[in-house]
Design a protein around this motif. Structure first.
Motif, PDB file in Angstrom:
ATOM      1  N   ALA A 143      39.453  35.922  41.085  1.00  0.00           N
ATOM      2  CA  ALA A 143      39.817  35.579  42.481  1.00  0.00           C
ATOM      3  C   ALA A 143      41.052  34.630  42.364  1.00  0.00           C
ATOM      4  N   PHE A 144      41.632  34.802  43.423  1.00  0.00           N
ATOM      5  CA  PHE A 144      43.015  33.757  43.582  1.00  0.00           C
ATOM      6  C   PHE A 144      43.924  33.651  42.396  1.00  0.00           C
ATOM      7  N   GLY A 145      44.178  35.157  42.019  1.00  0.00           N
ATOM      8  CA  GLY A 145      45.141  35.340  41.054  1.00  0.00           C
ATOM      9  C   GLY A 145      44.766  34.810  39.613  1.00  0.00           C
ATOM     10  N   PRO A 168      40.514  37.836  47.897  1.00  0.00           N
ATOM     11  CA  PRO A 168      41.041  37.007  46.939  1.00  0.00           C
ATOM     12  C   PRO A 168      40.620  37.579  45.669  1.00  0.00           C
ATOM     13  N   PHE A 169      39.870  38.983  45.654  1.00  0.00           N
ATOM     14  CA  PHE A 169      39.443  39.471  44.356  1.00  0.00           C
ATOM     15  C   PHE A 169      40.491  40.198  43.694  1.00  0.00           C
ATOM     16  N   SER A 170      40.454  40.425  42.424  1.00  0.00           N
ATOM     17  CA  SER A 170      41.348  41.557  41.479  1.00  0.00           C
ATOM     18  C   SER A 170      40.622  41.696  40.434  1.00  0.00           C
ATOM     19  N   GLU A 171      40.801  43.153  39.638  1.00  0.00           N
ATOM     20  CA  GLU A 171      40.340  43.415  38.512  1.00  0.00           C
ATOM     21  C   GLU A 171      40.990  42.452  37.460  1.00  0.00           C
ATOM     22  N   CYS A 172      40.165  42.470  36.361  1.00  0.00           N
ATOM     23  CA  CYS A 172      40.522  41.466  35.121  1.00  0.00           C
ATOM     24  C   CYS A 172      39.824  42.143  34.035  1.00  0.00           C
ATOM     25  N   ASP A 173      40.410  43.389  33.589  1.00  0.00           N
ATOM     26  CA  ASP A 173      39.901  44.168  32.447  1.00  0.00           C
ATOM     27  C   ASP A 173      39.874  43.230  31.207  1.00  0.00           C
TER      28      ASP A 173
END
Length: 224
Positions: free
Chosen positions: A96-98, A54-59
């Motif tokens: 995570a999770f958008g 569920p993880f994504s980068e969030c700069d």
């Protein structure tokens, strides 16, 4: 409650852990040095086994905050202290999770909090002791000892060590988060991700923009 995942197969461990996250979908996930190691490592291993995570980068442009104001140990850990080719890499936050779950790195929270540089370093175990958050001693294992426990099947000793790490991370989260949480009352337009990772100067400027939106200084702050 502590949930420890163990299995002889790494893919099974990852699948069980991700399923656990998917079941609860927590609003916050805490990890000490999570941005520098834990989350990128989990993402990398999930890719190896073709496991959805569920993880994504969030700069969020937190590299500049760390470079200008944070604890020296934090700048060194994320290589934002010098302008040599080795340093200055992209500083990445994670969600995570958008975006419904914020991943909080307690190491960054402590580094921005310790403006007086009272902590000698920001390592999990030593920081908890220096802040007097833990009175009793705890089990500590070197990397070689961790590998030996795994290879010999001494999972009870490994679980004990992992539980201590979870407890220490919880202690640091309880220490860092109340001050950040209540800042929402004074900075209602700032999301929790920025409240955690932005420095005091940025927050004061944002508060000024919120209270005095018609002034040129506020306009400049908003446009920036």
């Amino acid at each position: 409650e502590n949930q420890i995942f163990t299995d002889i197969d790494e893919g099974n461990i990852l699948s069980a852990a991700i399923a656990y996250f998917n079941l609860f979908k927590p609003a916050l996930i805490f990890a000490h040095n999570g941005y520098g190691f834990d989350i990128p490592f989990i993402i990398s291993r999930c890719k190896k086994y073709n496991i959805l995570h569920p993880f994504s980068e969030c700069d969020r442009d937190i590299q500049r905050q760390i470079k200008t104001t944070a604890h020296p140990a934090l700048r060194k850990a994320f290589k934002v202290d010098e302008d040599s080719p080795e340093y200055g890499g992209k500083m990445t936050a994670y969600q995570a999770f958008g975006g419904k779950t914020i991943v909080v790195d307690t190491m960054i929270g402590l580094g921005l909090w310790d403006t007086g540089k009272k902590l000698t370093n920001l390592k999990l175990k030593t920081t908890v002791i220096q802040l007097k958050l833990r009175d009793d001693t705890r089990l500590e294992l070197t990397n070689d000892e961790i590998q030996a426990c795994w290879q010999s099947g001494d999972l009870d000793r490994l679980r004990e060590y992992l539980v201590f790490d979870l407890e220490d991370t919880q202690l640091l989260a309880d220490f860092v988060m109340p001050n950040i949480w209540y800042q929402q009352a004074y900075l209602p337009d700032m999301n929790l991700m920025n409240l955690i990772h932005k420095n005091t100067g940025f927050k004061i400027q944002s508060m000024y923009a919120y209270l005095c939106p018609e002034t040129p200084q506020a306009a400049a702050s908003t446009s920036r």
